[in-house]
Design an enzyme around this catalytic site. Structure first.
Site, short mmCIF file in Angstrom:
data_model
loop_
_atom_site.label_atom_id
_atom_site.label_comp_id
_atom_site.label_asym_id
_atom_site.label_seq_id
_atom_site.Cartn_x
_atom_site.Cartn_y
_atom_site.Cartn_z
N CYS A 157 -14.11 -29.21 30.62
CA CYS A 157 -13.26 -28.11 31.03
C CYS A 157 -12.56 -27.51 29.82
O CYS A 157 -12.87 -27.82 28.68
CB CYS A 157 -12.22 -28.60 32.04
SG CYS A 157 -12.87 -29.69 33.31
N ILE A 203 -18.60 -31.78 36.85
CA ILE A 203 -19.56 -32.81 36.45
C ILE A 203 -19.45 -34.05 37.35
O ILE A 203 -20.43 -34.53 37.87
CB ILE A 203 -19.34 -33.23 34.98
CG1 ILE A 203 -19.42 -32.00 34.05
CG2 ILE A 203 -20.35 -34.29 34.57
CD1 ILE A 203 -20.77 -31.37 33.94
N ILE A 204 -18.23 -34.58 37.47
CA ILE A 204 -17.98 -35.79 38.24
C ILE A 204 -17.04 -35.46 39.40
O ILE A 204 -16.05 -34.75 39.23
CB ILE A 204 -17.36 -36.89 37.35
CG1 ILE A 204 -18.39 -37.35 36.30
CG2 ILE A 204 -16.89 -38.08 38.18
CD1 ILE A 204 -17.84 -38.34 35.29
N VAL A 246 -35.52 -27.10 19.15
CA VAL A 246 -35.49 -25.74 18.61
C VAL A 246 -35.95 -25.76 17.17
O VAL A 246 -35.83 -26.77 16.47
CB VAL A 246 -34.06 -25.15 18.71
CG1 VAL A 246 -33.11 -25.87 17.78
CG2 VAL A 246 -34.05 -23.65 18.47
#
Length: 637
Positions: free
Chosen positions: A2, A55-56, A286
């Site tokens: 966050c 997420i959790i 990448v």
């Protein structure tokens, strides 16, 4: 994962509705850190804003989080990987829980142990806890600096945020001291930032701001080395066990977890272990279109050997430059590490399919992975020389022409480690900065920042001294900075299993003979990985992440670079004549000055974005609109 913003004013007056609206609008500047949810708290002393990437415990993780009958209010950025175990311990002590979130675990643990709670957390975090009853504010940052934490403490107002762009005002100026150090380090060393009145909470620290008092900063974790001679097989087993444990808890998530995969041992080992927890894990790589500057083929070979899905992306020079302004905006401060750009692109590709990725940051610093860590071995012959002879050879070396064979070896061998090594990358020397800068301060050479580190590590082996310096400078200032900023720019959570307290407890006990051995780096880690990671990865020479800046500045990017230098209104800070001289010398192949030129170019680009307001990103357009209101209203609070 966050982001938060906040203002503590301690003036005891209600905020106005206009101020509240402006504050909440400014929270949208960091929407990329948390596109799933937002929340706010205001009282007569403090304002808290929050953005969430779920997420959790997706349903119950809203913040700001309050507890103990709304006495405490908390915002938290990061993940606590041992929250399940901590929760069980707290339940045994009689505490009850209303959610399954790691956020509530932090809150209850804080109730139980106050600031002692921060020592118990295993994870990455920056935390703010407001005690509404006592009018005290607590803040903490994780042990290694994985998550950012900026603050500004002035005029009886403490401002804090996950990103600096939430704190700067239109009237802020460039810190000439930060610029001076940036030109040597290629990043702004903590706790400084390029903005004079904004600083960073250092890793492993917490602070307490009591009502009417000053900010009190305390260290709760210190990454030091304590080598212990141990039988090799036991060391290998310890490394294997702790890495399997760390990767396992780093995969705790209610959303899909993938992994970055390069051609190196670090990410390959992470993927090899992660696959045993999730056989269907997706990996992402990448590279560049420029021939010789791509590890995609090696990553593909590794993915095929491990039988995991791999997605790759190739970057062109044009695309690289096109994204630079937005990338620098996300970076907050200038960073001259060219590899931050490919990290942005691989994060962008990963976010199309997963929300969380694992990565191998930290392995080199903990397990002795950089080739420069072998330097003390190569310079052993100088150790027995009389001091008078070394001094004479050093003076001879300094007058030899640049690029002359043997010059570098003589200089390094006759210069004490603490005077020559300031971290894994060093751009400009002091004499060069004196020519380049219009405001050069002789009393602040680059060694002034590492002096205290060498004092602490005085008894260490030279290689451990270098690792210690890197952990406390380069790793947090460059490696983890770009990792957080580039993944969060794409609303992607990055987790780094090597930078776990338990992994570090094993790594700190390794002797130099077990890491820098057998003519290679990370020797004991390679041995522990044998049989887990494909052999072609373990036997391959370390390359880092090659970016074709040297080639581009002589070709595709030459006109762009010259125009940026000529148009930059930074004459009051930097001598353009010196920069242009370097550019032309590089083009004429009189030497490879690409990284030094790039360091100046990235500062000039940052200056365009944050000082000149050249670019008009949607987010930047909101900066002046919202911040001017916040600062104006603060005078009315």
């Amino acid at each position: 994962m966050c982001g938060f913003i906040g203002i503590l004013h301690n003036r005891g007056q209600s905020v106005t509705e206009e101020y509240t609206q402006a504050f909440e609008q400014s929270n949208h500047l960091i929407k990329h850190r948390g596109p799933d949810d937002e929340g706010y708290y205001h009282d007569d002393h403090i304002s808290l804003g929050f953005r969430r990437l779920s997420i959790i415990d997706i349903e119950s993780g809203h913040q700001p989080f309050h507890f103990e009958n709304e006495r405490y209010w908390m915002v938290f950025n990061g993940e606590i990987y041992n929250y399940v175990e901590l929760r069980e311990q707290l339940i045994e002590k009689g505490y009850t829980f209303q959610t399954e979130s790691d956020t509530e675990v932090i809150a209850v643990l804080f109730q139980d142990q106050k600031e002692g709670a921060f020592k118990q957390l295993r994870g990455m975090f920056s935390i703010i806890i407001w005690d509404k009853q006592e009018k005290d504010l607590y803040g903490a940052r994780d042990p290694f600096g994985i998550k950012p934490f900026f603050y500004s403490d002035s005029n009886d107002v403490l401002r804090f945020a996950s990103e600096k762009k939430s704190l700067v005002s239109p009237n802020d100026d460039v810190s000439t001291l930060a610029l001076q150090h940036y030109l040597s380090y290629q990043y702004v060393p903590e706790p400084l930032t390029m903005t004079s009145d904004v600083h960073k909470v250092e890793p492993g620290h917490y602070f307490i701001k009591k009502s009417g008092g000053s900010l009190q900063m305390e260290r709760y974790f210190h990454a030091t080395f304590n080598p212990v001679i141990t039988e090799e097989k036991r060391q290998m087993k310890q490394i294997q066990d702790v890495l399997f444990d760390s990767v396992g808890i780093h995969m705790r998530s209610d959303v899909p977890v993938g992994s970055f995969l390069s051609g190196g041992i670090d990410s390959s080992l992470i993927v090899s272990i992660a696959k045993q927890y999730n056989p269907n894990i997706k990996t992402f790589s990448v590279g560049f279109e420029q021939e010789g500057y791509s590890e995609v083929d090696v990553a593909k070979e590794t993915a095929n050997a491990l039988n995991v899905e791999n997605h790759d992306y190739l970057i062109s020079a044009e695309e690289y430059v096109d994204k630079l302004p937005k990338i620098m905006w996300h970076m907050d401060d200038p960073l001259a590490d060219p590899s931050c750009v490919p990290l942005y692109f691989v994060a962008r590709e990963a976010r199309k399919q997963v929300t969380v990725v694992l990565s191998g940051e930290g392995a080199d610093e903990l397990f002795g992975g950089y080739n420069i860590y072998r330097e003390p071995e190569s310079l052993k012959a100088f150790n027995s020389m009389p001091a008078v002879l070394k001094k004479a050879l050093n003076q001879v070396a300094r007058v030899l022409p640049e690029g002359m064979r043997g010059k570098s070896l003589l200089e390094r061998g006759t210069t004490p480690l603490k005077e020559r090594f300031i971290g894994n990358a060093k751009m400009f020397e002091e004499a060069e900065k004196e020519r380049l800068l219009t405001q050069y301060a002789k009393e602040y050479p680059y060694q002034s920042l590492t002096k205290r580190l060498y004092q602490t590590a005085d008894e260490y082996h030279p290689t451990h001294q270098m690792q210690y310096v890197d952990i406390h400078t380069w790793m947090r200032g460059d490696i983890l900075l770009k990792a957080d900023k580039m993944t969060m720019a794409n609303s992607l959570e990055l987790r780094v299993p090597f930078l776990d307290k338990e992994v570090f407890n094993v790594a700190r006990q390794l002797t130099v003979d077990s890491t820098i051995a057998d003519g290679t780096t990370k020797s004991i880690l390679r041995k522990a990985a044998r049989g887990i990671v494909p052999d072609h990865v373990l036997d391959r020479k370390k390359l880092g992440f090659p970016v074709p800046i040297r080639h581009w500045l002589r070709n595709e990017l030459y006109d762009w670079a010259k125009k940026l230098i000529n148009n930059s209104p930074t004459d009051h800070l930097i001598s353009k004549a010196v920069v242009l001289e370097l550019l032309e010398a590089h083009v004429q192949q009189k030497g490879d000055y690409s990284r030094k030129i790039w360091t100046v170019l990235m500062f000039m680009l940052w200056h365009q974005i944050y000082m000149e307001d050249v670019y008009s990103f949607e987010e930047l357009q909101k900066v002046d609109e919202t911040k001017s209101k916040v600062y104006e209203q603060m005078s009315l609070v």
